[in-house]
Design an enzyme around this catalytic site. Structure first.
Site: not given
Ligand code: F6R
Length: 259
Positions: A143, A67, A136, A138
């Site tokens: 989401e 992303d 959440d 994701h």
């Molecule tokens: C980032 C992504 C997100 C993160 C998730 C956890 O490329 O796809 O899904 O993996 O938000 O983020 P952290 O590792 O910062 O807790």
């Protein structure tokens, strides 16, 4: 599903890095799906170390990032382009032309997303997809409410994600871009193998729902329960709400003993 519980996040990074090292040695033109965020930083550090100290060669590796935010420049300190350069690409020998990331602009996003999917397909599909998980549930920026059949597309970040990511934008939730381009859940689950890493107490509910809860679009990571080759690499804190954690530990110990 394989659930590997380790005492801390460093141990998770070591296991993930070893999986990737073996895979690159076996298939030099490995197609890697990559994540950003705090979780994979230790993994990238180890891969850089393996490249510099052991000569692990990434020159034929192809990468696709999950992303990218919409609306901040590629060279913004918090863009995922900047993140990848800083933590990984600047330190290994993956050719620029092999590094695919979603665009950071809304213009022509439909054709861009289609082209992203086509590029993944042209490269033979993703061999290993590295994932983190949001509070959440994701994966990528899919989401709650995202279809399990979703493909690369434009998406709006949930309130929970905006709050979690505000820390990278001076604790100002209004500074966090509200939209992103993300691989879809269908794109992610097409990967031959998924490695999901999670550490810390703030991930324990998402992890419990993902591994032991009912499959639901309201917890997007539960789509992984149907994946034929998914490895959950989690530390004790993130595993602390799992009912079957002793079983997962025993299974892993046996696997190590008999492999
Ligand atoms: C980032 C992504 C997100 C993160 C998730 C956890 O490329 O796809 O899904 O993996 O938000 O983020 P952290 O590792 O910062 O807790």
């Amino acid at each position: 599903m394989e659930v590997i519980i380790q005492p801390n996040s460093q141990k998770l990074s070591v296991i993930a890095a070893n999986v990737i090292r073996k895979a690159v040695i076996r298939k030099p033109n490995l197609v890697l799906g990559l994540a950003t965020g705090s979780t994979p930083i230790g993994l990238y550090k180890l891969l850089v170390q393996m490249h510099k100290e052991e000569g692990v060669d990434f020159s034929k590796v192809i990468t696709f990032n999950l992303d990218e935010y919409i609306g901040i420049p590629k060279d913004h300190p918090q863009s995922y382009h900047t993140f990848m350069n800083k933590h990984f690409f600047n330190h290994v020998n993956i050719p620029k032309k092999n590094q695919y990331l979603p665009q950071n602009i809304v213009e022509n996003h439909v054709s861009f997303c289609q082209e992203y999917e086509d590029s993944i397909r042209r490269c033979g599909g993703i061999d290993i997809q590295v994932l983190g998980i949001g509070k959440d549930g994701h994966i990528g920026f899919n989401e709650p409410g995202s279809s399990f059949a979703s493909r690369t597309r434009i998406a709006t970040l949930s309130k929970s994600t905006l709050e979690a990511n505000a820390v990278h934008f001076g604790d100002d939730i209004n500074a966090v871009p509200e939209m992103a381009i993300t691989m879809g859940i269908g794109t992610i689950t097409d990967a031959k193998q998924c490695l999901l890493l999670a550490s810390g107490l703030n991930k324990k509910d998402a992890i419990a729902k993902t591994i032991e809860g009912p499959i639901s679009a309201m917890v997007p990571a539960t789509a992984l329960q149907m994946h034929p080759d998914v490895v959950f690499l989690i530390d004790e804190a993130a595993a602390s709400s799992l009912k079957e954690r002793e079983y997962y530990k025993r299974s892993y110990e046996n696997k190590i003993k008999y492999s």
